[in-house]
Design a protein around this motif. Structure first.
Motif, PDB file in Angstrom:
ATOM      1  N   VAL A 103       0.700  -1.378  -0.039  1.00 29.54           N
ATOM      2  CA  VAL A 103       0.078   0.104  -0.050  1.00 29.54           C
ATOM      3  C   VAL A 103       0.848   1.317   0.025  1.00 29.54           C
ATOM      4  O   VAL A 103       0.087   2.475  -0.077  1.00 29.54           O
ATOM      5  N   LEU A 104       2.309   1.212  -0.068  1.00 28.81           N
ATOM      6  CA  LEU A 104       2.938   2.133  -0.370  1.00 28.81           C
ATOM      7  C   LEU A 104       2.808   2.587  -1.696  1.00 28.81           C
ATOM      8  O   LEU A 104       3.472   3.962  -2.116  1.00 28.81           O
ATOM      9  N   THR A 105       2.171   2.157  -2.835  1.00 24.76           N
ATOM     10  CA  THR A 105       2.124   2.598  -4.018  1.00 24.76           C
ATOM     11  C   THR A 105       1.407   3.901  -4.250  1.00 24.76           C
ATOM     12  O   THR A 105       2.110   4.613  -4.950  1.00 24.76           O
ATOM     13  N   GLY A 135      -6.063   4.054   8.067  1.00 23.55           N
ATOM     14  CA  GLY A 135      -7.010   2.949   7.995  1.00 23.55           C
ATOM     15  C   GLY A 135      -6.686   1.825   7.688  1.00 23.55           C
ATOM     16  O   GLY A 135      -6.756   0.750   8.020  1.00 23.55           O
ATOM     17  N   THR A 136      -5.824   1.717   6.399  1.00 25.46           N
ATOM     18  CA  THR A 136      -5.224   0.539   5.773  1.00 25.46           C
ATOM     19  C   THR A 136      -4.398  -0.267   6.838  1.00 25.46           C
ATOM     20  O   THR A 136      -4.382  -1.421   7.147  1.00 25.46           O
ATOM     21  N   VAL A 137      -3.299   0.620   7.769  1.00 26.19           N
ATOM     22  CA  VAL A 137      -2.712  -0.036   8.691  1.00 26.19           C
ATOM     23  C   VAL A 137      -3.307  -0.531   9.932  1.00 26.19           C
ATOM     24  O   VAL A 137      -3.062  -1.670  10.321  1.00 26.19           O
ATOM     25  N   ASP A 145      -0.092 -10.275  12.480  1.00 28.81           N
ATOM     26  CA  ASP A 145       0.747 -10.101  13.859  1.00 28.81           C
ATOM     27  C   ASP A 145       1.922  -9.046  13.545  1.00 28.81           C
ATOM     28  O   ASP A 145       2.874  -9.615  12.740  1.00 28.81           O
ATOM     29  N   LEU A 146       1.819  -7.894  13.519  1.00 33.80           N
ATOM     30  CA  LEU A 146       2.468  -6.789  13.024  1.00 33.80           C
ATOM     31  C   LEU A 146       3.992  -6.916  13.790  1.00 33.80           C
ATOM     32  O   LEU A 146       4.947  -6.602  13.327  1.00 33.80           O
ATOM     33  N   GLY A 284     -11.704   0.550   8.204  1.00 29.46           N
ATOM     34  CA  GLY A 284     -12.380   0.959   6.751  1.00 29.46           C
ATOM     35  C   GLY A 284     -13.036   2.366   6.642  1.00 29.46           C
ATOM     36  O   GLY A 284     -12.936   3.020   5.552  1.00 29.46           O
ATOM     37  N   ALA A 285     -13.464   2.945   7.629  1.00 24.48           N
ATOM     38  CA  ALA A 285     -14.064   4.074   7.838  1.00 24.48           C
ATOM     39  C   ALA A 285     -12.941   5.242   7.604  1.00 24.48           C
ATOM     40  O   ALA A 285     -13.200   6.212   6.768  1.00 24.48           O
ATOM     41  N   LEU A 286     -11.631   5.272   8.187  1.00 30.69           N
ATOM     42  CA  LEU A 286     -10.600   5.953   7.827  1.00 30.69           C
ATOM     43  C   LEU A 286     -10.228   5.972   6.332  1.00 30.69           C
ATOM     44  O   LEU A 286     -10.059   7.032   5.694  1.00 30.69           O
ATOM     45  N   MET A 287     -10.187   4.764   5.713  1.00 35.02           N
ATOM     46  CA  MET A 287      -9.907   4.619   4.602  1.00 35.02           C
ATOM     47  C   MET A 287     -10.879   5.090   3.445  1.00 35.02           C
ATOM     48  O   MET A 287     -10.565   5.813   2.578  1.00 35.02           O
ATOM     49  N   ALA A 288     -12.347   4.965   3.905  1.00 36.98           N
ATOM     50  CA  ALA A 288     -13.177   5.592   2.793  1.00 36.98           C
ATOM     51  C   ALA A 288     -13.212   7.052   3.042  1.00 36.98           C
ATOM     52  O   ALA A 288     -13.365   7.848   1.952  1.00 36.98           O
ATOM     53  N   LEU A 289     -12.721   7.743   4.370  1.00 37.61           N
ATOM     54  CA  LEU A 289     -12.904   9.168   4.456  1.00 37.61           C
ATOM     55  C   LEU A 289     -11.954   9.498   3.817  1.00 37.61           C
ATOM     56  O   LEU A 289     -11.863  10.814   3.014  1.00 37.61           O
TER      57      LEU A 289
END
Length: 309
Positions: A103-105, A135-137, A145-146, A284-289
């Motif tokens: 997702v760094l793309t 949001g993705t993170v 498990d990060l 998901g909400a943060l990503m959508a925002l």
């Protein structure tokens, strides 16, 4: 073209990201049996066949200027490098690393768009991308498990970072031919150009694989999986990605890439019985925002352009 149709086509990259999200589920089923470079080759062979068939229904073949063929070949190089680095990198790393690094793309695309095309990096776009990234993170942290980040090989991490940059380059360099011809023409010839390149890499890979070509699975599930990759995640998704590029800047469409892990996590829960982490709804909400902020900024720019036209 009406504003409504323009906005619909501008959202095409969101559908592309959804199709790429489906690759996560498909890979869980059967891709472990197919070497990564060969998998990349198979997807572009199927994708090229589909795109050429669709293009052949029109007159796109006769409209390309000879001077533009080197650009299509260059796009094929970016496609080849993206497939090779992403698939091999994913094989060498953990799922958490692959999800985070992929997702760094959008970040790479915004940077290259600003440098190569002079696209504006506004505060709103920066805030929107940062919000979507956060949001993705959050979603990835709920799925994996990060603490395992760093458990994969350094080479795999480098390859995934390279994949982010090469796909960004494919997006940015494609702007001119997409807008001169069409998304279909650009996606088709870029994919076709990558076939012999990935074919050569696949041949080398299979030569070092026990059983060689005969080792590839031919069961129905594997065939359907490859067809999904070729038809859905390549022909359809790459066309939709470039379709958005016809109407909005490269840096703007890049934010839709963040939808990929959201779709992957949702399909994993629906089809594989996986449990969604506690951060899925918030992420998901943060990503959508974030996507809304970037998309809204472009909508306002389009209205200003129409008013001054």
């Amino acid at each position: 073209m009406t504003d409504i149709r323009r906005y619909v086509f501008a959202l095409a990259p969101l559908a592309a990201a959804a199709l790429w999200g489906g690759m996560y589920v498909v890979s869980k089923w059967s891709f472990g049996a197919i070497p990564p470079l060969t998998l990349g080759f198979l997807r572009v062979v199927v994708g090229s066949a589909v795109l050429l068939g669709v293009l052949g229904l029109g007159d796109g073949r006769s409209t390309v200027d000879r001077a533009d063929w080197p650009t299509f070949v260059a796009l094929g190089v970016w496609v080849t490098l993206t497939n090779a680095t992403q698939f091999v990198g994913t094989e060498l790393t953990t799922a958490s690393e692959a999800s985070l690094l992929t997702v760094l793309t959008p970040v790479a695309t915004v940077f290259l768009g600003a440098v190569a095309l002079g696209e504006r990096v506004t505060p709103a776009k920066t805030a929107g991308i940062a919000t979507a990234l956060a949001g993705t993170v959050a979603i990835v942290a709920g799925q994996y498990d990060l603490a395992a980040v760093g458990a994969g090989s350094l080479l795999g991490v480098v390859l995934l970072l390279a994949a982010s940059v090469t796909w960004a380059a494919y997006t940015v360099q494609g702007v001119r031919v997409v807008r001169r011809y069409s998304a279909l023409t650009a996606a088709t010839y870029a994919t076709v150009a990558s076939v012999p390149m990935l074919g050569a890499l696949s041949a080398v890979e299979l030569a070092g694989t026990p059983g060689g070509l005969a080792s590839l699975p031919t069961d129905t599930t594997s065939v359907l999986a490859v067809l999904y990759l070729g038809v859905g995640a390549t022909a359809t998704a790459w066309y939709l990605w470039y379709k958005g590029l016809e109407y909005v800047p490269a840096g703007t469409i890049s934010v839709f890439f963040f939808a990929q892990p959201v779709v992957g996590a949702a399909l994993g829960a629906a089809l594989l019985g996986e449990t969604l982490g506690p951060g899925f709804a918030i992420g998901g909400a943060l990503m959508a925002l974030g996507i809304w902020v970037v998309s809204r900024e472009r909508a306002e720019e389009s209205e200003e352009e129409s008013a001054t036209a």
